[in-house]
Design a protein around this motif. Structure first.
Motif, PDB file in Angstrom:
ATOM      1  N   ASN A  54       0.898  -1.156   0.000  1.00  0.00           N
ATOM      2  CA  ASN A  54       0.000   0.000   0.000  1.00  0.00           C
ATOM      3  C   ASN A  54       0.933   1.202   0.000  1.00  0.00           C
ATOM      4  OD1 ASN A  54      -2.522  -1.298   0.238  1.00  0.00           O
ATOM      5  ND2 ASN A  54      -2.169  -1.589   2.426  1.00  0.00           N
ATOM      6  N   LEU A  55       0.701   2.161  -0.892  1.00  0.00           N
ATOM      7  CA  LEU A  55       1.559   3.333  -0.984  1.00  0.00           C
ATOM      8  C   LEU A  55       0.777   4.601  -0.698  1.00  0.00           C
ATOM      9  CD1 LEU A  55       3.516   2.584  -4.289  1.00  0.00           C
ATOM     10  CD2 LEU A  55       4.192   2.046  -1.946  1.00  0.00           C
ATOM     11  N   VAL A  56       1.449   5.528  -0.022  1.00  0.00           N
ATOM     12  CA  VAL A  56       0.949   6.889   0.156  1.00  0.00           C
ATOM     13  C   VAL A  56       2.052   7.785  -0.398  1.00  0.00           C
ATOM     14  CG1 VAL A  56       0.183   8.654   1.767  1.00  0.00           C
ATOM     15  CG2 VAL A  56      -0.335   6.234   2.230  1.00  0.00           C
ATOM     16  N   VAL A  57       1.725   8.526  -1.459  1.00  0.00           N
ATOM     17  CA  VAL A  57       2.707   9.357  -2.146  1.00  0.00           C
ATOM     18  C   VAL A  57       2.311  10.820  -1.983  1.00  0.00           C
ATOM     19  CG1 VAL A  57       3.814   9.839  -4.361  1.00  0.00           C
ATOM     20  CG2 VAL A  57       3.034   7.515  -3.836  1.00  0.00           C
ATOM     21  N   SER A  58       3.249  11.618  -1.488  1.00  0.00           N
ATOM     22  CA  SER A  58       2.990  13.051  -1.333  1.00  0.00           C
ATOM     23  C   SER A  58       4.183  13.845  -1.846  1.00  0.00           C
ATOM     24  CB  SER A  58       2.675  13.402   0.124  1.00  0.00           C
ATOM     25  OG  SER A  58       3.738  13.002   0.960  1.00  0.00           O
ATOM     26  N   SER A  59       3.964  15.138  -2.058  1.00  0.00           N
ATOM     27  CA  SER A  59       4.975  16.014  -2.632  1.00  0.00           C
ATOM     28  C   SER A  59       5.631  16.876  -1.566  1.00  0.00           C
ATOM     29  CB  SER A  59       4.313  16.919  -3.678  1.00  0.00           C
ATOM     30  OG  SER A  59       5.221  17.883  -4.135  1.00  0.00           O
ATOM     31  N   LYS A  60       6.920  17.165  -1.766  1.00  0.00           N
ATOM     32  CA  LYS A  60       7.654  18.072  -0.886  1.00  0.00           C
ATOM     33  C   LYS A  60       7.784  19.467  -1.495  1.00  0.00           C
ATOM     34  CE  LYS A  60      11.589  16.463   0.488  1.00  0.00           C
ATOM     35  NZ  LYS A  60      12.878  15.776   0.598  1.00  0.00           N
ATOM     36  N   VAL A  61       7.204  19.670  -2.686  1.00  0.00           N
ATOM     37  CA  VAL A  61       7.330  20.949  -3.383  1.00  0.00           C
ATOM     38  C   VAL A  61       5.955  21.532  -3.679  1.00  0.00           C
ATOM     39  CG1 VAL A  61       9.564  20.372  -4.408  1.00  0.00           C
ATOM     40  CG2 VAL A  61       7.475  19.828  -5.641  1.00  0.00           C
ATOM     41  N   ASP A  62       5.930  22.822  -4.001  1.00  0.00           N
ATOM     42  CA  ASP A  62       4.671  23.516  -4.284  1.00  0.00           C
ATOM     43  C   ASP A  62       4.120  23.234  -5.679  1.00  0.00           C
ATOM     44  OD1 ASP A  62       4.745  24.648  -1.784  1.00  0.00           O
ATOM     45  OD2 ASP A  62       5.721  26.480  -2.464  1.00  0.00           O
ATOM     46  N   ALA A  63       4.974  22.934  -6.622  1.00  0.00           N
ATOM     47  CA  ALA A  63       4.550  22.740  -8.013  1.00  0.00           C
ATOM     48  C   ALA A  63       3.950  21.347  -8.217  1.00  0.00           C
ATOM     49  CB  ALA A  63       5.746  22.924  -8.931  1.00  0.00           C
ATOM     50  N   PRO A  64       2.994  21.225  -9.149  1.00  0.00           N
ATOM     51  CA  PRO A  64       2.441  19.902  -9.470  1.00  0.00           C
ATOM     52  C   PRO A  64       3.525  18.986 -10.033  1.00  0.00           C
ATOM     53  CG  PRO A  64       1.131  21.654 -10.483  1.00  0.00           C
ATOM     54  CD  PRO A  64       2.357  22.293  -9.918  1.00  0.00           C
ATOM     55  N   ILE A  65       3.411  17.690  -9.776  1.00  0.00           N
ATOM     56  CA  ILE A  65       4.367  16.695 -10.257  1.00  0.00           C
ATOM     57  C   ILE A  65       3.602  15.666 -11.089  1.00  0.00           C
ATOM     58  CG2 ILE A  65       5.924  14.826  -9.581  1.00  0.00           C
ATOM     59  CD1 ILE A  65       6.537  16.395  -7.037  1.00  0.00           C
ATOM     60  N   GLU A  66       4.122  15.382 -12.272  1.00  0.00           N
ATOM     61  CA  GLU A  66       3.500  14.387 -13.138  1.00  0.00           C
ATOM     62  C   GLU A  66       4.112  13.020 -12.862  1.00  0.00           C
ATOM     63  OE1 GLU A  66       0.869  14.653 -15.218  1.00  0.00           O
ATOM     64  OE2 GLU A  66       0.720  16.701 -14.475  1.00  0.00           O
ATOM     65  N   LEU A  67       3.279  12.102 -12.434  1.00  0.00           N
ATOM     66  CA  LEU A  67       3.698  10.719 -12.209  1.00  0.00           C
ATOM     67  C   LEU A  67       3.031   9.872 -13.294  1.00  0.00           C
ATOM     68  CD1 LEU A  67       3.176  10.570  -8.350  1.00  0.00           C
ATOM     69  CD2 LEU A  67       5.330  10.855  -9.575  1.00  0.00           C
ATOM     70  N   THR A  68       3.734   9.726 -14.409  1.00  0.00           N
ATOM     71  CA  THR A  68       3.175   8.954 -15.510  1.00  0.00           C
ATOM     72  C   THR A  68       4.173   7.903 -15.955  1.00  0.00           C
ATOM     73  OG1 THR A  68       4.030  10.339 -17.288  1.00  0.00           O
ATOM     74  CG2 THR A  68       1.904  10.983 -16.331  1.00  0.00           C
ATOM     75  N   GLY A  69       3.664   6.905 -16.630  1.00  0.00           N
ATOM     76  CA  GLY A  69       4.505   5.841 -17.154  1.00  0.00           C
ATOM     77  C   GLY A  69       5.429   6.279 -18.263  1.00  0.00           C
ATOM     78  N   PHE A  70       5.266   7.519 -18.750  1.00  0.00           N
ATOM     79  CA  PHE A  70       6.146   8.026 -19.794  1.00  0.00           C
ATOM     80  C   PHE A  70       7.438   8.600 -19.216  1.00  0.00           C
ATOM     81  CE2 PHE A  70       1.850   8.650 -21.665  1.00  0.00           C
ATOM     82  CZ  PHE A  70       1.946   7.634 -22.597  1.00  0.00           C
ATOM     83  N   VAL A  71       7.443   8.982 -17.940  1.00  0.00           N
ATOM     84  CA  VAL A  71       8.634   9.592 -17.344  1.00  0.00           C
ATOM     85  C   VAL A  71       9.256   8.745 -16.241  1.00  0.00           C
ATOM     86  CG1 VAL A  71       7.944  11.950 -17.882  1.00  0.00           C
ATOM     87  CG2 VAL A  71       7.299  10.960 -15.697  1.00  0.00           C
ATOM     88  N   GLY A  72       8.587   7.719 -15.793  1.00  0.00           N
ATOM     89  CA  GLY A  72       9.147   6.901 -14.732  1.00  0.00           C
ATOM     90  C   GLY A  72       8.197   5.824 -14.270  1.00  0.00           C
ATOM     91  N   CYS A  73       8.601   5.157 -13.191  1.00  0.00           N
ATOM     92  CA  CYS A  73       7.799   4.078 -12.631  1.00  0.00           C
ATOM     93  C   CYS A  73       8.159   3.922 -11.156  1.00  0.00           C
ATOM     94  CB  CYS A  73       8.060   2.768 -13.370  1.00  0.00           C
ATOM     95  SG  CYS A  73       9.777   2.195 -13.227  1.00  0.00           S
TER      96      CYS A  73
END
Length: 136
Positions: A54-73
């Protein structure tokens, strides 16, 4: 000619920024991984060992972050740094991560041996075995 040069330059800047963003993304995320299950799966006749978190993913920065299969996994890894391939990821863990919001879901990871059962951590990585190309 100016238009062509501007287009080439913009494309280069966009590709460079995307590459930089993918490389730097792991520094901008907090990923809490809670082990859920261990098991096995047979993929195309090949037995694999599987661990689900089970994952909980949060950001440390103010800008939106794209989590897509085109840039990573997502990649699981153990205390010695051995990494394991993602097999499945809940769609809720992908897309735009906005400041102050968290993404919650399940992800599973596989290995040819039971070493995946030692995985304790999950990270976002650009080192993905089957990273798809973004449609043009």
């Amino acid at each position: 000619m100016k238009r062509v040069n501007a287009l080439v330059l913009s494309s280069f800047v966009l590709v460079s920024f995307s590459t930089w963003a993918a490389e730097d993304l792991h520094n901008k995320l907090v990923i809490q991984a809670i082990p859920e299950s261990e098991g096995t799966v047979v993929i195309e006749g090949q037995p694999k060992y599987e661990k689900t978190f089970n994952l909980v993913v949060s950001s440390k920065v103010d800008a939106p972050i794209e989590l897509t299969g085109f840039v990573g996994c997502y990649r699981a890894f153990d205390e010695k740094g051995k990494e394991f391939d993602e097999r499945t990821v809940q769609l809720d863990l992908l897309g735009t991560l906005k400041d102050g919001a968290a993404k919650v879901g399940h992800a599973s990871f596989v290995s040819d041996d039971d070493a995946v059962y030692n995985a304790k951590f999950v990270k976002w990585s650009k080192e993905c075995p089957n990273l798809p190309q973004k449609p043009k």
